[in-house]
Design a protein around this motif. Structure first.
Motif, short mmCIF file in Angstrom:
data_model
loop_
_atom_site.label_atom_id
_atom_site.label_comp_id
_atom_site.label_asym_id
_atom_site.label_seq_id
_atom_site.Cartn_x
_atom_site.Cartn_y
_atom_site.Cartn_z
N THR A 341 59.62 101.65 -13.23
CA THR A 341 60.69 101.60 -12.23
C THR A 341 60.72 100.23 -11.58
O THR A 341 59.73 99.49 -11.55
CB THR A 341 60.50 102.68 -11.15
N LEU A 342 61.87 99.91 -11.03
CA LEU A 342 62.11 98.62 -10.40
C LEU A 342 62.93 98.82 -9.13
O LEU A 342 64.01 99.39 -9.18
CB LEU A 342 62.86 97.70 -11.37
N GLN A 343 62.39 98.37 -7.99
CA GLN A 343 63.15 98.43 -6.75
C GLN A 343 64.13 97.26 -6.72
O GLN A 343 63.73 96.11 -6.92
CB GLN A 343 62.22 98.35 -5.54
N GLU A 344 65.40 97.56 -6.46
CA GLU A 344 66.42 96.53 -6.55
C GLU A 344 67.60 96.87 -5.65
O GLU A 344 68.29 97.86 -5.86
CB GLU A 344 66.88 96.39 -8.01
N HIS A 345 67.78 96.08 -4.61
CA HIS A 345 68.93 96.22 -3.71
C HIS A 345 69.11 97.66 -3.22
O HIS A 345 70.21 98.22 -3.26
CB HIS A 345 70.20 95.72 -4.38
N GLY A 346 68.03 98.25 -2.75
CA GLY A 346 68.10 99.58 -2.16
C GLY A 346 67.97 100.72 -3.14
O GLY A 346 67.75 101.86 -2.73
N SER A 347 68.13 100.46 -4.43
CA SER A 347 68.00 101.49 -5.45
C SER A 347 66.66 101.36 -6.17
O SER A 347 65.99 100.33 -6.08
CB SER A 347 69.14 101.39 -6.47
N VAL A 348 66.30 102.41 -6.89
CA VAL A 348 65.14 102.37 -7.77
C VAL A 348 65.65 102.61 -9.18
O VAL A 348 66.14 103.69 -9.50
CB VAL A 348 64.08 103.42 -7.39
N ARG A 349 65.59 101.56 -10.03
CA ARG A 349 66.08 101.64 -11.40
C ARG A 349 64.94 102.01 -12.35
O ARG A 349 63.77 102.01 -11.97
CB ARG A 349 66.64 100.29 -11.84
N LEU A 350 65.30 102.29 -13.59
CA LEU A 350 64.32 102.48 -14.65
C LEU A 350 64.58 101.45 -15.74
O LEU A 350 65.71 101.28 -16.19
CB LEU A 350 64.40 103.89 -15.24
N VAL A 351 63.50 100.74 -16.14
CA VAL A 351 63.61 99.63 -17.09
C VAL A 351 62.78 99.93 -18.33
O VAL A 351 61.69 100.52 -18.24
CB VAL A 351 63.12 98.32 -16.45
N ARG A 352 63.27 99.52 -19.49
CA ARG A 352 62.52 99.60 -20.75
C ARG A 352 62.31 98.19 -21.27
O ARG A 352 63.26 97.42 -21.42
CB ARG A 352 63.28 100.43 -21.79
N LEU A 353 61.04 97.86 -21.56
CA LEU A 353 60.71 96.51 -22.01
C LEU A 353 60.06 96.56 -23.39
O LEU A 353 59.12 97.33 -23.62
CB LEU A 353 59.76 95.85 -21.00
N ASP A 354 60.58 95.75 -24.30
CA ASP A 354 60.03 95.65 -25.66
C ASP A 354 58.77 94.80 -25.59
O ASP A 354 58.82 93.61 -25.24
CB ASP A 354 61.06 95.01 -26.58
N VAL A 355 57.61 95.38 -25.94
CA VAL A 355 56.33 94.69 -25.78
C VAL A 355 56.22 93.49 -26.71
O VAL A 355 55.64 92.46 -26.35
CB VAL A 355 55.16 95.67 -26.02
N SER A 356 56.76 93.58 -27.90
CA SER A 356 56.61 92.49 -28.88
C SER A 356 57.53 91.32 -28.61
O SER A 356 57.15 90.16 -28.80
CB SER A 356 56.85 93.01 -30.30
N THR A 357 58.74 91.58 -28.13
CA THR A 357 59.71 90.50 -27.92
C THR A 357 59.90 90.12 -26.46
O THR A 357 60.40 89.03 -26.17
CB THR A 357 61.08 90.91 -28.49
N GLY A 358 59.55 91.01 -25.54
CA GLY A 358 59.78 90.75 -24.13
C GLY A 358 61.18 91.08 -23.68
O GLY A 358 61.50 90.97 -22.49
N ALA A 359 62.03 91.48 -24.62
CA ALA A 359 63.40 91.86 -24.26
C ALA A 359 63.38 93.14 -23.43
O ALA A 359 62.55 94.02 -23.64
CB ALA A 359 64.24 92.05 -25.51
N SER A 360 64.31 93.23 -22.49
CA SER A 360 64.33 94.39 -21.60
C SER A 360 65.75 94.90 -21.43
O SER A 360 66.72 94.17 -21.66
CB SER A 360 63.74 94.04 -20.24
N GLU A 361 65.83 96.15 -21.02
CA GLU A 361 67.13 96.73 -20.70
C GLU A 361 66.96 97.78 -19.61
O GLU A 361 65.89 98.39 -19.49
CB GLU A 361 67.76 97.37 -21.94
N TYR A 362 68.00 97.98 -18.84
CA TYR A 362 68.01 99.01 -17.82
C TYR A 362 68.34 100.36 -18.47
O TYR A 362 69.32 100.48 -19.19
CB TYR A 362 69.03 98.71 -16.73
#
Length: 690
Positions: A341-362
């Motif tokens: 999870t990621l706290q961001e501007h009053g909301s709590v988002r959920l993030v997925r991060l690719d361990v091998s490439t470092g690419a991420s998406e919400y």
């Protein structure tokens, strides 16, 4: 100081303004909006656990319909049909569902008295069997991760339970003999005044035989466990500092289940939390900080997600691209991704991060707050989510698909209820250094000509945040025809590390001005706000700012501080968490001239300037901000001649946990504001601020 809150350690400051035209709509609005008593009927989804095959989701439902504190029950949802069934009877309590790796069994905590502890049931919830008792501790042990985990072969369960420590006997005798520096219990416990001195250790139970084996002992605590995929080791975190009561520093360790040997995986001056093996056993992901001074109750530094090889080498911060506070991470079943999870501007988002490439998406970006979540096969994610219009419900998002709401727990009570809209706005701080975000909950029943009171509600922390997620108290105020303003002042999370650090060495300083500037911006942009009917309240750090601000301005007609600090000096030596002031100011109170600064920034020193009627609220057994803080302010306000009432709630710690206490406080808060707001139709402006 106050995290996480959860009354979570925050209250809701509100500015209330009300004119005659507003009173005309109060009756219908109140009938159509939420009332305080509705709290006992509201439910929400807590923990979420996906079965390994993705066919079922176990989740807890939190209820408030019995005396005392909220409790939970476990439900099982069939993903194909969308139908749910409760595990156990209507009167049962259960929490912490955890699927076995083969998907055949479900472990959980539940039961009553002699049958209270660890249970296991079949995957459909049938044939529940009691395995063993489990005991906890009221000692302050922040940031705990998993305390129950299956062996890879689904035959054993490792769990965390407590045993008496070396001080337990003396500290429970007559007289009570105190030897520990950390002699007070955790903030949220609220039932006692003293640390039980028990220590958390690791245990294993064989499911078939129910035989229990204790794996660790001694005077340190071990918790936050995970079982290695090859079955040979248990991960855990522990504070192994020689002065662990005085210096908080978690590190990651691994216990060899065959030999009992313990190897250290991290050795830092900062803290690591909630480690998890990768599915192939080659890496470990966890949360961590960088700074050498981390407080056991809250931290100014944002936790980020880190990765290390299983032997402790190759340590790196994979969450670095996100300059915001990150929650405890979990792996996807295939080991390709890490979720957090990621706290961001009053909301709590959920993030997925690719361990091998470092690419991420919400994964979840909607306004609101993600709570518990669980990853399933084929990229599916089940999670609890609180929107601006409801408490946490269960959602499911398939890979590449849109989120699907699976539960609607409050449909009956919310049917036909009007809720206040939540609107965000920003303004420039008075020193021109920051853009500050605020959230305004609008009143129910507004008309083109109506005027409305404003209640300013200040969050705790200071390293916390308000946002668009559902707030029951805000909505009750909205139903009463009042607006509610939440300002994410500097020091709040969700706006980057520089913003969180901006309160360093400056408590009751510029962050207090941020709140006042937020009020000024609100009344100038929303012309329906009545400047003559404004109230202020807050919990924990929000209580502290409430008490401070009424020494600086008389623009509020009434104030309701909850669990606030009025004397930074006395508080420092009474609280259970000892590094808070050191972390927030950079040195001990007795060093340099910090004692003088602390007194200068204490509301108690300036109490003679207070003219605002104040209702002080505190938990009787608050060990985070001891009730002596409220006692001092109550007598001081009496001496000054300010109208004041002191509410002491029994069985409560830092904030209010019991449902009846929360309902009672809402009712008393409304009555307090109504008593001190000008009567409808009153002419003549007395408040030229803000």
């Amino acid at each position: 100081m106050h995290s996480n809150c959860s009354i979570a350690k925050l209250a809701y400051p509100m500015f209330a303004l009300l004119l005659f035209s507003c009173f005309l709509v109060l009756g219908p609005a109140s009938a159509q909006g939420l009332q305080s008593a509705d709290l006992s009927r509201l439910r929400n989804v807590g923990a979420v656990a996906f079965s390994p095959d993705g066919q079922r989701i176990a989740y807890t439902v939190v209820l408030r319909d019995r005396p005392g504190r909220p409790y939970s029950q476990i439900w099982l949802l069939d993903v194909a049909t969308g139908k749910s069934a409760r595990l156990g009877s209507e009167k049962d309590r259960a929490s912490g569902p955890l699927w076995s790796p083969d998907g055949k069994l479900l472990a959980y905590f539940g039961g009553e008295e002699d049958q209270s502890g660890l249970w296991v049931a079949h995957s459909d919830g049938s044939s529940a069997v009691f395995l063993t008792k489990v005991s906890g501790s009221n000692s302050p042990l922040p940031g705990q991760g998993a305390n129950l985990v299956w062996s890879p072969d689904s035959k054993r369960l490792a769990f965390v339970s407590s045993t008496p420590g070396p001080e337990t006997a003396d500290a429970t005798g007559d007289p009570v003999v105190i030897t520990r520096y950390l002699y007070k219990p955790t903030a949220g416990e609220g039932m006692t005044r003293f640390n039980d001195n028990r220590r958390l250790h690791l245990f294993v139970v064989e499911v078939a035989s129910r035989q229990v084996r204790q794996l660790t002992d001694g005077s340190t605590d071990e918790h936050s466990i995970d079982w290695s995929p090859d079955g040979s080791e248990l991960l855990f975190v522990s504070n192994r500092e020689p002065n662990s009561d005085e210096f908080f520093n978690y590190d990651v360790f691994a216990l060899n289940l065959s030999s009992g040997a313990i190897r250290r995986i991290t050795a830092t001056e900062s803290s690591e939390y909630a480690p998890r093996w990768s599915p192939d056993g080659k890496q470990i992901v966890y949360s961590a900080t960088r700074r050498g001074l981390t407080d056991r109750e809250t931290t100014m530094e944002d936790t980020h997600v880190w990765l290390t090889n299983a032997d402790g080498s190759g340590r790196r911060e994979i969450g670095a691209p996100f300059d915001n506070r990150q929650g405890h991470p979990q792996w996807s079943p295939d080991g390709k991704y890490v979720f957090f999870t990621l706290q961001e501007h009053g909301s709590v988002r959920l993030v997925r991060l690719d361990v091998s490439t470092g690419a991420s998406e919400y994964v979840v970006t909607a306004p609101g707050s993600v709570g518990s979540w669980s990853t399933g096969p084929a990229g599916a994610v089940a999670y609890s989510f609180s929107t601006p219009r409801d408490l946490g419900e269960l959602y499911l998002r398939s890979a590449g698909g849109e989120p699907r709401k699976l539960t609607d727990l409050n449909s009956e009570i919310l049917a036909g209820k009007q809720l206040g809209d939540v609107e965000a706005f920003t303004f420039v701080s008075n020193d021109n250094k920051f853009e500050i975000e605020a959230f305004l909950t609008k009143p129910v029943g507004m008309t083109a000509t109506s005027r409305h009171a404003l209640i300013v509600s200040i969050h705790g922390g200071p390293h916390g945040q308000n946002g668009p997620a559902f707030s029951f108290k805000n909505q009750v105020y909205a139903a009463h025809g009042w607006a509610v303003l939440n300002v994410n002042f500097r020091g709040s999370t969700g706006y980057g590390q520089k913003f969180a650090d901006a309160v360093f060495g400056d408590q009751n300083g510029y962050e207090a001005q941020d709140v006042l500037y937020g009020v000024s911006a609100a009344v100038r942009r929303y012309l329906w706000i009545d400047r003559e009917r404004m109230g202020i309240e807050g919990g924990s750090y929000g209580g502290q700012l409430t008490e401070w601000l009424i020494t600086q301005t008389s623009e509020f007609k009434a104030a309701i501080p909850l669990a606030g600090i009025v004397n930074l000096i006395s508080y420092n030596y009474m609280t259970y968490y000892n590094q808070y002031e050191e972390m927030e100011f950079g040195q001990f109170l007795h060093q340099g001239n910090l004692m003088d600064l602390a007194w200068e920034r204490s509301a108690l020193k300036h109490v003679a300037a207070v003219h605002t009627p104040t209702m002080i609220v505190h938990g009787e057994n608050d060990n985070d901000v001891p009730i002596a803080e409220a006692e001092q302010f109550f007598i001081a306000l009496k001496d000054v001649g300010v109208e004041t009432v002191f509410l002491r709630y029994p069985r409560e710690g830092h904030g209010l946990a019991e449902t009846k206490h929360n309902i009672d406080l809402i009712d008393r808060s409304i009555a307090w504001y109504e008593k001190h707001f000008p009567k409808p139709g009153a002419e003549g402006v007395t408040n030229v601020q803000p």
